[in-house]
Design an enzyme around this catalytic site. Structure first.
Site, PDB file in Angstrom:
ATOM      1  N   HIS A  18      60.956  38.777  -8.819  1.00  0.00           N
ATOM      2  CA  HIS A  18      61.886  39.485  -9.711  1.00  0.00           C
ATOM      3  C   HIS A  18      61.986  40.964  -9.295  1.00  0.00           C
ATOM      4  O   HIS A  18      63.083  41.530  -9.249  1.00  0.00           O
ATOM      5  CB  HIS A  18      61.364  39.455 -11.151  1.00  0.00           C
ATOM      6  CG  HIS A  18      61.298  38.103 -11.774  1.00  0.00           C
ATOM      7  ND1 HIS A  18      60.117  37.508 -12.134  1.00  0.00           N
ATOM      8  CD2 HIS A  18      62.277  37.220 -12.117  1.00  0.00           C
ATOM      9  CE1 HIS A  18      60.361  36.332 -12.693  1.00  0.00           C
ATOM     10  NE2 HIS A  18      61.661  36.124 -12.683  1.00  0.00           N
ATOM     11  N   GLN A  27      69.592  26.006 -20.840  1.00  0.00           N
ATOM     12  CA  GLN A  27      69.321  25.461 -19.507  1.00  0.00           C
ATOM     13  C   GLN A  27      68.042  24.627 -19.469  1.00  0.00           C
ATOM     14  O   GLN A  27      67.595  24.216 -18.404  1.00  0.00           O
ATOM     15  CB  GLN A  27      69.302  26.571 -18.466  1.00  0.00           C
ATOM     16  CG  GLN A  27      68.166  27.557 -18.565  1.00  0.00           C
ATOM     17  CD  GLN A  27      68.372  28.728 -17.622  1.00  0.00           C
ATOM     18  OE1 GLN A  27      69.270  29.543 -17.790  1.00  0.00           O
ATOM     19  NE2 GLN A  27      67.542  28.819 -16.597  1.00  0.00           N
ATOM     20  N   VAL A  49      60.313  35.598  -2.139  1.00  0.00           N
ATOM     21  CA  VAL A  49      59.055  36.352  -2.021  1.00  0.00           C
ATOM     22  C   VAL A  49      57.909  35.364  -2.257  1.00  0.00           C
ATOM     23  O   VAL A  49      57.932  34.596  -3.224  1.00  0.00           O
ATOM     24  CB  VAL A  49      59.010  37.512  -3.033  1.00  0.00           C
ATOM     25  CG1 VAL A  49      57.679  38.241  -2.956  1.00  0.00           C
ATOM     26  CG2 VAL A  49      60.164  38.474  -2.783  1.00  0.00           C
TER      27      VAL A  49
HETATM   28  P1  AMP Z   1      63.819  33.328 -13.297  1.00  0.00           P
HETATM   29  O1  AMP Z   1      63.229  34.401 -14.167  1.00  0.00           O
HETATM   30  O2  AMP Z   1      62.805  32.358 -12.770  1.00  0.00           O
HETATM   31  O3  AMP Z   1      65.037  32.678 -13.907  1.00  0.00           O
HETATM   32  O4  AMP Z   1      64.356  34.068 -11.998  1.00  0.00           O
HETATM   33  C1  AMP Z   1      65.221  35.170 -12.090  1.00  0.00           C
HETATM   34  C2  AMP Z   1      65.752  35.476 -10.711  1.00  0.00           C
HETATM   35  O5  AMP Z   1      64.667  35.758  -9.834  1.00  0.00           O
HETATM   36  C3  AMP Z   1      66.517  34.311 -10.086  1.00  0.00           C
HETATM   37  O6  AMP Z   1      67.660  34.800  -9.397  1.00  0.00           O
HETATM   38  C4  AMP Z   1      65.499  33.709  -9.150  1.00  0.00           C
HETATM   39  O7  AMP Z   1      66.074  33.031  -8.055  1.00  0.00           O
HETATM   40  C5  AMP Z   1      64.767  34.958  -8.679  1.00  0.00           C
HETATM   41  N1  AMP Z   1      63.438  34.617  -8.169  1.00  0.00           N
HETATM   42  C6  AMP Z   1      62.497  33.856  -8.793  1.00  0.00           C
HETATM   43  N2  AMP Z   1      61.422  33.696  -7.993  1.00  0.00           N
HETATM   44  C7  AMP Z   1      61.704  34.361  -6.844  1.00  0.00           C
HETATM   45  C8  AMP Z   1      60.992  34.559  -5.619  1.00  0.00           C
HETATM   46  N3  AMP Z   1      59.783  34.055  -5.416  1.00  0.00           N
HETATM   47  N4  AMP Z   1      61.585  35.299  -4.656  1.00  0.00           N
HETATM   48  C9  AMP Z   1      62.829  35.813  -4.844  1.00  0.00           C
HETATM   49  N5  AMP Z   1      63.551  35.667  -5.972  1.00  0.00           N
HETATM   50  C10 AMP Z   1      62.988  34.947  -6.955  1.00  0.00           C
END
Ligand code: AMP
Length: 283
Positions: A37, A61, A176
């Site tokens: 994030h 979702q 990441v």
């Molecule tokens: P989430 O809070 O899991 O819905 O993720 C929010 C955003 O962070 C989304 O666009 C995810 O694709 C991105 N994201 C989550 N994990 C990672 C990661 N390990 N590396 C890069 N972006 C991430």
């Protein structure tokens, strides 16, 4: 940093910035921040005048029996991390502020939402599209930033903004990883010590398959070898899917003569882990 819960206030502040000529970046999240994030927020900080982060565990979702009620939460820590990353506005709405009782409108991209995660999570992406559309309309950003970890989500959002003519650029950022290769995810918090030690095998398998792809050009044979490798190396995991798909259309590829996305989802204990790797590209 502004912390706002009211969508009308969010709209007003973003509109004021826009009128001043400031370009905003939107980073939609569900919180419980990790370096994945934060990498999106830092990119946004470096590439925009204003950074807006939404933190909303979007009920629409999640399917029945999924982890909506147990999704990890730590708003205080998230708030500090967002502030340190230079975020201008953290939007923390209540579900009732975004979904009126009479809510009846959904945004769907059915073809791209059917394969991969869509097979076991049939309504997931319409929930994602609907909330992202709402957030784009509230904030009117110049760019919205998403992680490639959720590759299917990124492909669907790109399609949605083109098809509906949202005046926004979509930026996809690299995955990441922890030092041992595990893709960072809020859901990694569900892994106990033993399973956490096994979880990097998900990525290790994808990397092996990338090596095998130098010799094995048949997607079916490659996926079978990978399935057998996971069954041997990590028998406690339950495979949800292993697929080789076109990176844009998400259709299964029949040969490996162009770049292809190798995508996997495994259940490990309470956690459902997803990861992906582009073959035919350096990532
Ligand atoms: P989430 O809070 O899991 O819905 O993720 C929010 C955003 O962070 C989304 O666009 C995810 O694709 C991105 N994201 C989550 N994990 C990672 C990661 N390990 N590396 C890069 N972006 C991430």
């Amino acid at each position: 940093m502004h912390v706002i819960t009211d969508p009308h206030q969010l709209r007003t502040l973003c509109w004021e910035w826009r009128c001043r000529g400031d370009k905003a970046a939107l980073v939609p999240t569900m919180g419980f921040f990790h370096q994945g994030h934060l990498s999106l927020m830092r990119w946004a900080r470096q590439n925009s005048d204003r950074v807006v982060v939404s933190l909303f565990v979007n009920p629409a979702q999640f399917g029945p029996g999924e982890d909506l009620d147990s999704y990890p939460v730590d708003w205080e820590r998230d708030r500090d991390l967002a502030e340190q990353a230079g975020v201008d506005l953290l939007f923390l709405p209540e579900a009732s502020a975004l979904y009126a009782p009479a809510h009846a409108t959904w945004v769907e991209v059915p073809e791209l939402s059917a394969p991969l995660c869509g097979r076991t999570r049939p309504h997931h992406f319409r929930g994602v599209c609907t909330i992202v559309a709402k957030l784009l309309l509230l904030t009117l950003p110049e760019v919205a930033v998403f992680g490639q970890k959720d590759w299917q989500q990124l492909a669907i959002i790109r399609r949605m903004v083109v098809d509906l003519g949202f005046p926004v650029r979509i930026e996809g950022r690299p995955i990441v990883r922890e030092q041992d290769g595990l893709a960072m995810s809020s859901r990694n918090a569900y892994l106990d010590e033993e399973l956490r030690a096994r979880a990097p095998l998900l990525y290790a398998g994808l990397c092996r398959a990338r090596q095998w792809a130098d010799r094995e050009r048949d997607p079916k044979a490659l996926l079978l070898s990978l399935r057998q490798w996971y069954e041997r190396e990590i028998p406690e995991a339950r495979i949800d899917y292993l697929e080789l798909v076109d990176p844009d259309t998400l259709a299964r590829v029949e040969t490996l003569d162009r770049s292809a996305l190798l995508a996997a989802a495994l259940h490990l204990g309470r956690a459902r882990l997803i990861d992906n790797l582009l073959l035919g590209h350096t990532q």
